[in-house]
Motif scaffolding. Structure first.
Motif, PDB file in Angstrom:
ATOM      1  N   ASN A  98      -4.724 -25.084 112.146  1.00  0.00           N
ATOM      2  CA  ASN A  98      -3.414 -24.731 111.610  1.00  0.00           C
ATOM      3  C   ASN A  98      -2.958 -23.384 112.148  1.00  0.00           C
ATOM      4  OD1 ASN A  98      -2.291 -26.772 109.838  1.00  0.00           O
ATOM      5  ND2 ASN A  98      -4.054 -26.440 108.500  1.00  0.00           N
ATOM      6  N   GLU A  99      -1.642 -23.184 112.186  1.00  0.00           N
ATOM      7  CA  GLU A  99      -1.108 -21.926 112.676  1.00  0.00           C
ATOM      8  C   GLU A  99      -1.533 -20.773 111.770  1.00  0.00           C
ATOM      9  OE1 GLU A  99       3.070 -21.989 113.318  1.00  0.00           O
ATOM     10  OE2 GLU A  99       3.019 -23.735 114.638  1.00  0.00           O
ATOM     11  N   GLY A 100      -1.595 -19.599 112.364  1.00  0.00           N
ATOM     12  CA  GLY A 100      -1.982 -18.406 111.615  1.00  0.00           C
ATOM     13  C   GLY A 100      -3.362 -17.934 112.004  1.00  0.00           C
ATOM     14  N   PRO A 101      -3.769 -16.774 111.507  1.00  0.00           N
ATOM     15  CA  PRO A 101      -5.104 -16.247 111.819  1.00  0.00           C
ATOM     16  C   PRO A 101      -6.205 -17.223 111.428  1.00  0.00           C
ATOM     17  CG  PRO A 101      -3.755 -14.571 110.764  1.00  0.00           C
ATOM     18  CD  PRO A 101      -2.993 -15.861 110.645  1.00  0.00           C
ATOM     19  N   VAL A 102      -7.217 -17.309 112.268  1.00  0.00           N
ATOM     20  CA  VAL A 102      -8.319 -18.235 112.049  1.00  0.00           C
ATOM     21  C   VAL A 102      -9.376 -17.584 111.168  1.00  0.00           C
ATOM     22  CG1 VAL A 102     -10.255 -19.411 113.170  1.00  0.00           C
ATOM     23  CG2 VAL A 102      -7.954 -19.571 114.151  1.00  0.00           C
ATOM     24  N   ARG A 103      -9.774 -18.311 110.150  1.00  0.00           N
ATOM     25  CA  ARG A 103     -10.925 -17.930 109.331  1.00  0.00           C
ATOM     26  C   ARG A 103     -12.043 -18.900 109.700  1.00  0.00           C
ATOM     27  NH1 ARG A 103      -6.782 -18.412 105.715  1.00  0.00           N
ATOM     28  NH2 ARG A 103      -7.781 -20.185 104.664  1.00  0.00           N
ATOM     29  N   LEU A 104     -13.083 -18.377 110.328  1.00  0.00           N
ATOM     30  CA  LEU A 104     -14.121 -19.205 110.941  1.00  0.00           C
ATOM     31  C   LEU A 104     -15.393 -19.220 110.117  1.00  0.00           C
ATOM     32  CD1 LEU A 104     -15.098 -20.834 113.443  1.00  0.00           C
ATOM     33  CD2 LEU A 104     -15.752 -18.639 114.471  1.00  0.00           C
ATOM     34  N   GLY A 105     -15.898 -20.416 109.857  1.00  0.00           N
ATOM     35  CA  GLY A 105     -17.218 -20.586 109.257  1.00  0.00           C
ATOM     36  C   GLY A 105     -18.162 -21.140 110.299  1.00  0.00           C
ATOM     37  N   VAL A 106     -19.311 -20.507 110.478  1.00  0.00           N
ATOM     38  CA  VAL A 106     -20.259 -20.907 111.513  1.00  0.00           C
ATOM     39  C   VAL A 106     -21.573 -21.303 110.868  1.00  0.00           C
ATOM     40  CG1 VAL A 106     -21.479 -20.197 113.601  1.00  0.00           C
ATOM     41  CG2 VAL A 106     -19.178 -19.326 113.162  1.00  0.00           C
ATOM     42  N   LEU A 107     -22.013 -22.508 111.143  1.00  0.00           N
ATOM     43  CA  LEU A 107     -23.330 -22.993 110.706  1.00  0.00           C
ATOM     44  C   LEU A 107     -24.240 -22.958 111.924  1.00  0.00           C
ATOM     45  CD1 LEU A 107     -23.376 -23.848 107.709  1.00  0.00           C
ATOM     46  CD2 LEU A 107     -21.147 -24.291 108.735  1.00  0.00           C
ATOM     47  N   GLY A 108     -25.246 -22.088 111.873  1.00  0.00           N
ATOM     48  CA  GLY A 108     -26.098 -21.815 113.018  1.00  0.00           C
ATOM     49  C   GLY A 108     -25.972 -20.350 113.381  1.00  0.00           C
ATOM     50  N   ALA A 109     -27.035 -19.802 113.959  1.00  0.00           N
ATOM     51  CA  ALA A 109     -27.017 -18.375 114.278  1.00  0.00           C
ATOM     52  C   ALA A 109     -27.661 -18.083 115.627  1.00  0.00           C
ATOM     53  CB  ALA A 109     -27.740 -17.582 113.183  1.00  0.00           C
ATOM     54  N   ARG A 111     -17.707 -16.126 108.911  1.00  0.00           N
ATOM     55  CA  ARG A 111     -18.801 -16.211 107.950  1.00  0.00           C
ATOM     56  C   ARG A 111     -19.921 -17.025 108.600  1.00  0.00           C
ATOM     57  NH1 ARG A 111     -16.235 -12.690 106.529  1.00  0.00           N
ATOM     58  NH2 ARG A 111     -15.088 -12.375 104.581  1.00  0.00           N
ATOM     59  N   VAL A 112     -21.095 -16.426 108.741  1.00  0.00           N
ATOM     60  CA  VAL A 112     -22.215 -17.040 109.455  1.00  0.00           C
ATOM     61  C   VAL A 112     -23.307 -17.424 108.468  1.00  0.00           C
ATOM     62  CG1 VAL A 112     -23.969 -16.732 111.240  1.00  0.00           C
ATOM     63  CG2 VAL A 112     -21.740 -15.618 111.485  1.00  0.00           C
ATOM     64  N   TYR A 113     -23.753 -18.686 108.554  1.00  0.00           N
ATOM     65  CA  TYR A 113     -24.899 -19.106 107.747  1.00  0.00           C
ATOM     66  C   TYR A 113     -25.954 -19.762 108.620  1.00  0.00           C
ATOM     67  CZ  TYR A 113     -28.116 -21.483 104.752  1.00  0.00           C
ATOM     68  OH  TYR A 113     -29.296 -21.890 104.166  1.00  0.00           O
ATOM     69  N   SER A 114     -27.193 -19.416 108.361  1.00  0.00           N
ATOM     70  CA  SER A 114     -28.367 -20.097 108.889  1.00  0.00           C
ATOM     71  C   SER A 114     -29.446 -19.980 107.826  1.00  0.00           C
ATOM     72  CB  SER A 114     -28.832 -19.444 110.195  1.00  0.00           C
ATOM     73  OG  SER A 114     -30.085 -19.975 110.594  1.00  0.00           O
ATOM     74  N   PRO A 115     -30.306 -20.980 107.699  1.00  0.00           N
ATOM     75  CA  PRO A 115     -31.353 -20.873 106.682  1.00  0.00           C
ATOM     76  C   PRO A 115     -32.381 -19.784 106.979  1.00  0.00           C
ATOM     77  CG  PRO A 115     -31.648 -22.855 108.012  1.00  0.00           C
ATOM     78  CD  PRO A 115     -30.318 -22.291 108.366  1.00  0.00           C
ATOM     79  N   SER A 116     -32.378 -19.251 108.192  1.00  0.00           N
ATOM     80  CA  SER A 116     -33.313 -18.183 108.542  1.00  0.00           C
ATOM     81  C   SER A 116     -32.595 -16.833 108.541  1.00  0.00           C
ATOM     82  CB  SER A 116     -33.920 -18.425 109.929  1.00  0.00           C
ATOM     83  OG  SER A 116     -32.962 -18.165 110.931  1.00  0.00           O
ATOM     84  N   ASP A 117     -33.378 -15.770 108.633  1.00  0.00           N
ATOM     85  CA  ASP A 117     -32.811 -14.423 108.665  1.00  0.00           C
ATOM     86  C   ASP A 117     -32.026 -14.147 109.946  1.00  0.00           C
ATOM     87  OD1 ASP A 117     -33.899 -13.923 106.208  1.00  0.00           O
ATOM     88  OD2 ASP A 117     -35.686 -12.901 106.978  1.00  0.00           O
ATOM     89  N   SER A 118     -32.051 -15.082 110.882  1.00  0.00           N
ATOM     90  CA  SER A 118     -31.314 -14.879 112.129  1.00  0.00           C
ATOM     91  C   SER A 118     -29.824 -14.721 111.897  1.00  0.00           C
ATOM     92  CB  SER A 118     -31.561 -16.058 113.081  1.00  0.00           C
ATOM     93  OG  SER A 118     -31.120 -17.279 112.507  1.00  0.00           O
ATOM     94  N   ARG A 119     -29.326 -15.151 110.743  1.00  0.00           N
ATOM     95  CA  ARG A 119     -27.895 -14.999 110.471  1.00  0.00           C
ATOM     96  C   ARG A 119     -27.472 -13.535 110.438  1.00  0.00           C
ATOM     97  NH1 ARG A 119     -30.240 -16.926 105.677  1.00  0.00           N
ATOM     98  NH2 ARG A 119     -30.053 -15.560 103.843  1.00  0.00           N
ATOM     99  N   GLU A 120     -28.368 -12.671 109.974  1.00  0.00           N
ATOM    100  CA  GLU A 120     -28.037 -11.234 109.937  1.00  0.00           C
ATOM    101  C   GLU A 120     -27.924 -10.668 111.351  1.00  0.00           C
ATOM    102  OE1 GLU A 120     -27.173  -9.613 107.366  1.00  0.00           O
ATOM    103  OE2 GLU A 120     -27.914 -10.829 105.683  1.00  0.00           O
ATOM    104  N   ALA A 121     -28.865 -11.049 112.220  1.00  0.00           N
ATOM    105  CA  ALA A 121     -28.818 -10.574 113.604  1.00  0.00           C
ATOM    106  C   ALA A 121     -27.605 -11.132 114.327  1.00  0.00           C
ATOM    107  CB  ALA A 121     -30.096 -10.978 114.332  1.00  0.00           C
TER     108      ALA A 121
END
Length: 323
Positions: A128-139, A160-170
């Motif tokens: 959709n038009e407008g700024p993109v709000r991105l959700g990422v599964l995987g890191a 917004r980044v999600y991974s089940p491991s701590d790699s999401r922070e990196a």
């Protein structure tokens, strides 16, 4: 004997520009959609004994281009525990008129960049038009390339980044450094990554769905790039049930991945992604949930590698050896 240009990873990194590459990837999709390519089936087969991986051979030629390319790729999930990349690749570039070897490239960055551009172009055309709000599964590496390509192709507001491991922070820390001005946060659940996002990208090697399709907001674009075999799966059946349309980069190959098999879909259920760039398909309503399934195409490797070799020759990059 002929001179062959060797481009290592550092050479490819110096030559690569995501904003410029986006147009080459779009050209590849257009040529593929017009059947102006040669793209033989890509075999994939198990390799290794103790920790098996998957090897792939991916040749392609775009009609009218001066070169064609053959990529030798591999996926080894156990490499994460070895401190090595999960995906590795090399690309041989050959003169289309003479058959003489022209260049040999480190292909992992090429694979990551061209796959990232699929998500970037999809977000540009279908979000959709407008700024993109991105959700990422995987890191991993591909999650980062997808995010960078979306940033190159759109007005990216937050990630917004999600991974089940701590790699999401990196991953989040790396993206904050690469994308100043973009709000990037690691979150603690798939729902936090998905809810409220206008674009959701899945870039994993998962064998089970990585988020609940009921968490998608109306109008979300989902770009799934991780599943590539019948055993790999990122999206649940609910996501497909809610989708107004499903696009595929290579419909006949997407039909063979776990996401699609579990949802009971086949190649006839997909809109070829090339039709989006032709202006013949796209978003019809702001509330439509759209899905893009991508397994990658050797055509995209061929256009990327050919473009890089032309730039390298013009700038004298890399090394040349007699072969």
């Amino acid at each position: 004997m002929t001179d062959v240009r060797i481009l290592g990873d550092d050479d490819v990194a110096d030559l690569l520009s995501l904003p410029a590459l986006l147009s080459e990837i779009e050209r590849g999709f257009l040529k593929q959609g017009r059947d102006e390519v040669e793209r033989p089936p890509r075999p994939h087969f198990p390799v290794g004994a103790d920790t098996p991986g998957t090897a792939l051979t991916m040749p392609a030629y775009v009609h009218g281009d001066p070169t064609y390319a053959t990529k030798l790729a591999s996926v080894h999930d156990a490499n994460a525990d070895r401190g090595l990349p999960t995906v590795n690749a090399q690309i041989a570039v050959t003169d289309a008129e003479t058959g003489l070897p022209r260049a040999y490239l480190h292909g992992t960055r090429v694979t990551n960049a061209r796959t990232g551009c699929i998500g970037g172009l999809a977000a540009r055309e279908l979000a959709n038009e407008g700024p993109v709000r991105l959700g990422v599964l995987g890191a991993g590496a591909q999650a980062r390339w997808q995010t960078r390509a979306v940033a190159a192709a759109t007005d990216l507001d937050r990630v917004r980044v999600y991974s089940p491991s701590d790699s999401r922070e990196a991953c989040a820390a790396d993206l904050r450094e690469r994308l100043p001005g973009v709000d990037v946060t690691a979150v603690d659940s798939p729902a936090e990554a998905v809810s409220g996002s206008t674009v959701v990208v899945t870039a994993t090697t998962a064998t089970e769905p990585v988020f609940d399709g009921d968490d998608l907001s109306p109008g979300t674009l989902v770009v799934a790039v991780g599943a590539y075999t019948a055993e790999t799966r990122e999206l649940d059946a609910r996501t497909f049930e809610r989708a107004a349309r499903v696009f595929a980069d290579v419909p006949e190959e997407v039909a063979e991945v776990g996401d699609v098999l579990e949802a009971g879909l086949d190649a006839a259920d997909f809109v070829p992604l090339s039709e989006v760039f032709e202006g013949r398909a796209g978003r019809e309503s702001d509330d439509d949930i759209l899905v893009v399934e991508s397994v990658g195409s050797a055509v995209l490797d061929a256009v990327t590698a050919g473009w890089l070799v032309e730039r390298a020759e013009a700038e004298g990059a890399g090394d040349t050896v007699e072969l």
